[in-house]
Scaffold this motif. Structure first.
Motif, PDB file in Angstrom:
ATOM      1  N   VAL A  95       5.607   4.232   3.856  1.00  0.00           N
ATOM      2  CA  VAL A  95       5.330   5.489   4.564  1.00  0.00           C
ATOM      3  C   VAL A  95       6.489   6.450   4.379  1.00  0.00           C
ATOM      4  O   VAL A  95       7.608   6.039   4.082  1.00  0.00           O
ATOM      5  CB  VAL A  95       5.078   5.251   6.073  1.00  0.00           C
ATOM      6  CG1 VAL A  95       3.855   4.401   6.305  1.00  0.00           C
ATOM      7  CG2 VAL A  95       6.299   4.625   6.747  1.00  0.00           C
ATOM      8  N   GLY A  96       6.209   7.730   4.581  1.00  0.00           N
ATOM      9  CA  GLY A  96       7.253   8.740   4.443  1.00  0.00           C
ATOM     10  C   GLY A  96       6.790   9.980   5.174  1.00  0.00           C
ATOM     11  O   GLY A  96       7.067  10.177   6.348  1.00  0.00           O
TER      12      GLY A  96
ATOM     13  N   ILE B 126       0.862  -1.188   0.000  1.00  0.00           N
ATOM     14  CA  ILE B 126       0.000   0.000   0.000  1.00  0.00           C
ATOM     15  C   ILE B 126       0.898   1.238   0.000  1.00  0.00           C
ATOM     16  O   ILE B 126       1.724   1.414   0.899  1.00  0.00           O
ATOM     17  CB  ILE B 126      -0.932   0.016   1.233  1.00  0.00           C
ATOM     18  CG1 ILE B 126      -1.740  -1.285   1.314  1.00  0.00           C
ATOM     19  CG2 ILE B 126      -1.866   1.231   1.180  1.00  0.00           C
ATOM     20  CD1 ILE B 126      -2.597  -1.409   2.573  1.00  0.00           C
ATOM     21  N   MET B 127       0.719   2.085  -1.001  1.00  0.00           N
ATOM     22  CA  MET B 127       1.532   3.310  -1.090  1.00  0.00           C
ATOM     23  C   MET B 127       0.866   4.403  -0.256  1.00  0.00           C
ATOM     24  O   MET B 127      -0.274   4.791  -0.529  1.00  0.00           O
ATOM     25  CB  MET B 127       1.616   3.780  -2.548  1.00  0.00           C
ATOM     26  CG  MET B 127       2.208   2.751  -3.502  1.00  0.00           C
ATOM     27  SD  MET B 127       2.210   3.355  -5.210  1.00  0.00           S
ATOM     28  CE  MET B 127       0.473   3.315  -5.605  1.00  0.00           C
ATOM     29  N   ALA B 128       1.596   4.873   0.741  1.00  0.00           N
ATOM     30  CA  ALA B 128       0.986   5.861   1.648  1.00  0.00           C
ATOM     31  C   ALA B 128       2.008   6.873   2.137  1.00  0.00           C
ATOM     32  O   ALA B 128       1.924   7.368   3.254  1.00  0.00           O
ATOM     33  CB  ALA B 128       0.357   5.134   2.831  1.00  0.00           C
ATOM     34  N   ALA B 129       2.998   7.180   1.301  1.00  0.00           N
ATOM     35  CA  ALA B 129       4.073   8.054   1.766  1.00  0.00           C
ATOM     36  C   ALA B 129       3.872   9.517   1.378  1.00  0.00           C
ATOM     37  O   ALA B 129       4.529  10.404   1.906  1.00  0.00           O
ATOM     38  CB  ALA B 129       5.407   7.564   1.204  1.00  0.00           C
ATOM     39  N   GLY B 130       2.948   9.761   0.462  1.00  0.00           N
ATOM     40  CA  GLY B 130       2.774  11.125  -0.067  1.00  0.00           C
ATOM     41  C   GLY B 130       2.216  12.081   0.978  1.00  0.00           C
ATOM     42  O   GLY B 130       1.583  11.684   1.952  1.00  0.00           O
TER      43      GLY B 130
ATOM     44  N   ALA C  38       8.016   4.802  -4.811  1.00  0.00           N
ATOM     45  CA  ALA C  38       7.435   4.213  -3.582  1.00  0.00           C
ATOM     46  C   ALA C  38       7.521   2.687  -3.649  1.00  0.00           C
ATOM     47  O   ALA C  38       7.962   2.032  -2.697  1.00  0.00           O
ATOM     48  CB  ALA C  38       5.980   4.666  -3.412  1.00  0.00           C
ATOM     49  N   VAL C  39       7.124   2.130  -4.790  1.00  0.00           N
ATOM     50  CA  VAL C  39       7.134   0.663  -4.916  1.00  0.00           C
ATOM     51  C   VAL C  39       8.571   0.134  -4.966  1.00  0.00           C
ATOM     52  O   VAL C  39       8.861  -0.935  -4.431  1.00  0.00           O
ATOM     53  CB  VAL C  39       6.288   0.202  -6.123  1.00  0.00           C
ATOM     54  CG1 VAL C  39       6.338  -1.313  -6.281  1.00  0.00           C
ATOM     55  CG2 VAL C  39       4.838   0.662  -5.952  1.00  0.00           C
ATOM     56  N   MET C  40       9.492   0.927  -5.545  1.00  0.00           N
ATOM     57  CA  MET C  40      10.913   0.515  -5.571  1.00  0.00           C
ATOM     58  C   MET C  40      11.433   0.270  -4.156  1.00  0.00           C
ATOM     59  O   MET C  40      12.228  -0.640  -3.913  1.00  0.00           O
ATOM     60  CB  MET C  40      11.793   1.625  -6.175  1.00  0.00           C
ATOM     61  CG  MET C  40      11.830   1.667  -7.669  1.00  0.00           C
ATOM     62  SD  MET C  40      12.938   3.053  -8.103  1.00  0.00           S
ATOM     63  CE  MET C  40      12.132   3.668  -9.546  1.00  0.00           C
ATOM     64  N   GLN C  41      10.992   1.084  -3.191  1.00  0.00           N
ATOM     65  CA  GLN C  41      11.464   0.936  -1.809  1.00  0.00           C
ATOM     66  C   GLN C  41      11.024  -0.406  -1.211  1.00  0.00           C
ATOM     67  O   GLN C  41      11.653  -0.920  -0.297  1.00  0.00           O
ATOM     68  CB  GLN C  41      10.952   2.082  -0.912  1.00  0.00           C
ATOM     69  CG  GLN C  41      11.116   3.480  -1.466  1.00  0.00           C
ATOM     70  CD  GLN C  41      12.521   3.736  -1.976  1.00  0.00           C
ATOM     71  OE1 GLN C  41      13.509   3.592  -1.257  1.00  0.00           O
ATOM     72  NE2 GLN C  41      12.620   4.099  -3.259  1.00  0.00           N
TER      73      GLN C  41
END
Ligand code: UD1
Ligand code: CA
Length: 450
Positions: free
Chosen positions: A53-54, A8-12, A82-85
């Motif tokens: 997260v970020g 789940i991308m949630a860093a923005g 994000a997905v690369m991380q």
């Protein structure tokens, strides 16, 4: 679904929200956006989830509360970045499901259908799409006949591409190895100078890898929350779904337009909700309860047959057949046994009240235990706070507290004891006795002011 991992991308930051709070921490029907997405994933039976997260990561990590593994994206350079991380954590993942933390209306059935189609057809990538009348702001699905060619962002699209109504919802399924490989080739050559995850589709297309689209028939599921306007739009959709669900389960809503029920509230059959009522958090309402009008309950339990009108309550338990209100304030730690009556302008905090006891008017009851069938007269105050510490008041079964009694805690009034109206009780009152603390009334007959 062997070897399936959800990311789940949630860093923005969610710049368009204009908020101190990271976007995925905004609340929708009583739950944060990220919790909605986590719930969707866990209801689908997916066992391993990573959350990237970020921005504002401490708050998000606390909210997630170890429900998922955390991956940190120090600088937010785009969804592809994000997905690369997450890649180092995806080594043996056969299928990688990528979701956006800002897509709260996605259903678990849709996720499962997406994964099923993707795995059954052996695609390298499958994107969840929807048709929107107003696709503005979303990535568009560019096809050649039936075949997906690329996903183009609004800001990079030609005017012809902007006419396309099939959009990228931001949820995807990938073959793990293909994703790992394609992510090494993405660039920042686009209008926003970001690493777009969507660029991998163009890479797959050039390599003639198999790509699929799975279109959801419920376009609401696609709603991505980028702004406060979209947050309100999602709230309206979800609220309507919640109300329709409870009506179908046998709940009467006199006025759905002024009724607000959070996602995690539970209502039993034959509950009636009157207008201007809000039920929040994990509130649980049992059968035959009547709530409202103008009542707000947060994390409360209301047992069978109780009636709660014009009331505000939080973290309180209201027993069977209790009558609460109008104009009652129940604060955390209030625990009412069956058939208790609490009336107008009464505030109760951290107190247990026994079966059939009554506090009908104008009282403050804090840190107290009140026995069964006790009657607390109008204007009774438990003086529970000496300015430094809180103290307990105990009132026995069947006690009768006269109107305007001050009970200076710590103090106990025994069973069947009575206090005279207007008394300030500072010493314990033994069972079955009367305590009166007030000066004698003086009568001066034929008295005139000079
Ligand atoms: C994205 C898609 C778009 C799609 C839309 C659906 C890309 C390039 N575009 O656009 O095609 O139609 O979602 O709603 O992917 N995030 C990170 N790190 C970052 C950037 C974003 O974790 O560096 C997270 C955000 O917190 C958010 C999610 O990824 O939860 C999506 O990012 P967002 O900026 O909202 O993408 P959109 O512009 O909506
Ligand atoms: Ca978005």
């Amino acid at each position: 679904m062997s070897n399936l991992v959800a990311v789940i991308m949630a860093a923005g930051k969610g710049t368009r929200m204009k908020s101190k709070l990271p976007k995925v921490m905004h609340s929708l029907a009583g739950k944060t956006l990220i919790e909605h997405v986590l719930d969707t994933v866990s209801h689908a039976g997916i066992e391993r989830t990573l959350v990237v997260v970020g921005h504002g990561r401490e708050g998000i990590e606390a909210c997630i509360h170890q429900r998922a593994e955390i991956v940190v994206q120090e600088d937010q350079l785009g969804t592809g970045h994000a997905v690369m991380q997450a890649i180092p954590f995806l080594e043996d993942a056969h299928t990688v499901l990528v979701l956006s933390g800002d897509q709260p209306l996605l259903k678990s059935e849709t996720l499962l259908a997406l994964v099923k189609m993707h795995e059954a057809q052996g695609a390298s990538a499958t994107v969840l799409t929807a048709y929107l009348d107003q696709p503005f702001g979303y990535g568009r699905i560019v096809k050649d006949g039936e075949n997906l060619v690329k996903i183009i962002e609004e800001k990079d699209a030609t005017s012809a591409e902007r006419e396309i109504k099939e959009i990228n919802t931001g949820t995807y399924c990938f073959k793990g190895a293909a994703l790992r490989n394609a992510l090494t080739s993405i660039t920042t050559q686009n209008a926003q100078g970001e690493y777009y995850l969507t660029e991998v589709f163009e890479i797959f297309s050039n390599r003639k890898e198999k790509m699929l689209t799975y279109c959801t028939s419920d376009s609401h599921e696609a709603l991505g929350i980028n702004s406060r306007g979209q947050l309100a739009e999602a709230e309206a959709i979800l609220r309507k779904n919640i109300l329709e669900h409870w009506m179908a389960e046998g709940v009467t809503l006199i006025d759905p337009a002024s009724t607000f029920i959070d996602a995690e509230v539970h209502l039993a059959q034959d509950v009636t909700i009157l207008p201007f009522t809000r039920l929040m958090g994990k509130t649980r309402i049992e059968e035959d309860v009547v709530i409202g009008p103008q009542t707000s309950l947060e994390n409360c339990v209301v047992r069978c047959g109780a009636e709660v009108i014009y009331t505000v309550a939080k973290d309180a338990v209201i027993g069977e057949r209790c009558h609460i209100g109008p104009f009652t304030y129940l604060r955390p730690g209030t625990n009412l046994e069956a058939e208790v009556k609490i009336g107008d302008f009464v505030e109760i905090k951290n107190s247990w009240i026994g079966k059939g006891a009554k506090v009908p008017h104008l009282s403050y009851i804090g840190d107290a235990q009140i026995g069964k069938s006790a009657n607390i007269g109008a204007g009774t105050i438990t003086c529970n706070y000496d300015g430094v510490h809180k103290h307990t008041t105990k009132i026995g079964d069947y006690a009768f507290i006269g109107s305007n009694t001050n009970l200076v805690a710590p103090v106990e009034v025994g069973e069947h004891a009575v206090t005279g109206a207007g008394s300030t009780i500072t010493k314990n009152v033994p069972a079955e006795s009367l305590a009166v603390e007030r000066s004698q009334q003086v009568i001066k007959e034929h008295w005139h002011r000079e």
